[in-house]
Scaffold this motif. Sequence first.
Motif, short mmCIF file in Angstrom:
data_model
loop_
_atom_site.label_atom_id
_atom_site.label_comp_id
_atom_site.label_asym_id
_atom_site.label_seq_id
_atom_site.Cartn_x
_atom_site.Cartn_y
_atom_site.Cartn_z
N ASP A 165 0.82 -1.22 0.00
CA ASP A 165 0.00 0.00 0.00
C ASP A 165 0.85 1.26 0.00
O ASP A 165 1.94 1.29 0.59
CB ASP A 165 -0.90 0.04 1.25
CG ASP A 165 -1.92 -1.08 1.27
OD1 ASP A 165 -2.48 -1.39 0.20
OD2 ASP A 165 -2.15 -1.63 2.36
N SER A 166 0.32 2.29 -0.62
CA SER A 166 0.93 3.62 -0.52
C SER A 166 0.27 4.31 0.67
O SER A 166 -0.95 4.47 0.70
CB SER A 166 0.69 4.40 -1.81
OG SER A 166 1.36 5.63 -1.74
N VAL A 167 1.06 4.69 1.65
CA VAL A 167 0.54 5.26 2.90
C VAL A 167 0.43 6.78 2.77
O VAL A 167 1.30 7.45 2.21
CB VAL A 167 1.47 4.89 4.09
CG1 VAL A 167 1.05 5.59 5.37
CG2 VAL A 167 1.51 3.38 4.28
N THR A 168 -0.66 7.30 3.34
CA THR A 168 -0.88 8.74 3.42
C THR A 168 -1.19 9.07 4.87
O THR A 168 -1.87 8.30 5.56
CB THR A 168 -2.08 9.16 2.53
OG1 THR A 168 -1.77 8.84 1.19
CG2 THR A 168 -2.36 10.64 2.64
N VAL A 169 -0.69 10.21 5.34
CA VAL A 169 -0.99 10.68 6.69
C VAL A 169 -1.88 11.91 6.56
O VAL A 169 -1.56 12.84 5.83
CB VAL A 169 0.29 11.04 7.48
CG1 VAL A 169 -0.06 11.63 8.84
CG2 VAL A 169 1.18 9.81 7.65
N LYS A 170 -3.00 11.89 7.28
CA LYS A 170 -3.93 13.02 7.28
C LYS A 170 -3.86 13.69 8.65
O LYS A 170 -4.10 13.05 9.68
CB LYS A 170 -5.34 12.56 6.98
CG LYS A 170 -6.37 13.67 6.97
CD LYS A 170 -7.74 13.10 6.64
CE LYS A 170 -8.82 14.11 6.81
NZ LYS A 170 -10.16 13.52 6.61
N LEU A 171 -3.50 14.97 8.67
CA LEU A 171 -3.46 15.77 9.89
C LEU A 171 -4.65 16.71 9.85
O LEU A 171 -4.88 17.37 8.84
CB LEU A 171 -2.17 16.58 9.97
CG LEU A 171 -0.86 15.79 9.89
CD1 LEU A 171 0.32 16.73 9.67
CD2 LEU A 171 -0.67 14.96 11.13
N SER A 172 -5.41 16.77 10.93
CA SER A 172 -6.57 17.67 10.94
C SER A 172 -6.88 18.11 12.36
O SER A 172 -6.43 17.53 13.33
CB SER A 172 -7.79 16.97 10.33
OG SER A 172 -8.14 15.83 11.10
N GLY A 173 -7.65 19.19 12.45
CA GLY A 173 -8.06 19.71 13.75
C GLY A 173 -8.41 21.18 13.64
O GLY A 173 -8.73 21.68 12.56
N GLU A 174 -8.35 21.86 14.77
CA GLU A 174 -8.58 23.30 14.82
C GLU A 174 -7.28 23.97 15.20
O GLU A 174 -6.62 23.57 16.15
CB GLU A 174 -9.68 23.64 15.81
CG GLU A 174 -11.04 23.20 15.34
CD GLU A 174 -12.15 23.71 16.24
OE1 GLU A 174 -11.87 24.14 17.39
OE2 GLU A 174 -13.31 23.68 15.80
N TRP A 175 -6.91 25.00 14.45
CA TRP A 175 -5.66 25.72 14.69
C TRP A 175 -5.98 27.03 15.40
O TRP A 175 -6.94 27.70 15.05
CB TRP A 175 -4.95 25.97 13.36
CG TRP A 175 -3.49 26.13 13.53
CD1 TRP A 175 -2.79 27.30 13.44
CD2 TRP A 175 -2.54 25.12 13.84
NE1 TRP A 175 -1.45 27.06 13.68
CE2 TRP A 175 -1.28 25.74 13.93
CE3 TRP A 175 -2.64 23.75 14.08
CZ2 TRP A 175 -0.12 25.03 14.23
CZ3 TRP A 175 -1.50 23.06 14.37
CH2 TRP A 175 -0.25 23.69 14.45
N PRO A 176 -5.20 27.42 16.40
CA PRO A 176 -5.52 28.59 17.23
C PRO A 176 -5.26 29.95 16.58
O PRO A 176 -5.41 30.98 17.23
CB PRO A 176 -4.64 28.41 18.46
CG PRO A 176 -3.47 27.64 17.96
CD PRO A 176 -4.02 26.72 16.91
N GLU A 177 -4.90 29.97 15.31
CA GLU A 177 -4.68 31.23 14.60
C GLU A 177 -4.89 30.99 13.11
O GLU A 177 -5.04 29.86 12.67
CB GLU A 177 -3.27 31.77 14.86
CG GLU A 177 -2.18 30.87 14.32
CD GLU A 177 -0.79 31.44 14.52
OE1 GLU A 177 -0.61 32.37 15.31
OE2 GLU A 177 0.12 30.93 13.86
#
Length: 136
Positions: free
Chosen positions: A49-61
């Motif tokens: 498999d080709s791996v992908t990393v997903k970063l998500s959330g709320e940023w304070p600025e």
Amino acid sequence: MKSSQTTIKRSIGRGLSLIGLLLAAAGFASAQVGVAQVEIIPSAPTPQDSVTVKLSGEWPEGCVPRDPSVTVSSNQIRIATVRPAGACTAVVLPFTLTVPVGRLAAGVYDVIATHLVVGVAREYGRKSFAVGRISD
């Protein structure tokens, strides 16, 4: 003579106060780092498999993470992002960043996401996951 010395002392005092304010502002800016949820896609990868990393959330600025660079060394995947130059709005923003990593050998990996702010890399996401072996 005394009045000129007093004027010089006041000027130095004001200059030091201004420097203190600037340093405090830089310190405040450098503290503005959010926390990301880290998702591995696919959730149970194999070496095929080709791996992908997903970063998500709320940023304070308003200066959300951008321009990711990926380094894979041993069993550690480092994702470094940067803060754009200039002023950022003081508003909480949602963000999502999808970072392709590619194929990985079987084993356990640690993902560490850092964000460079005012010359300091601050960690904002971490996750361990396993790349399984291919079934026979």
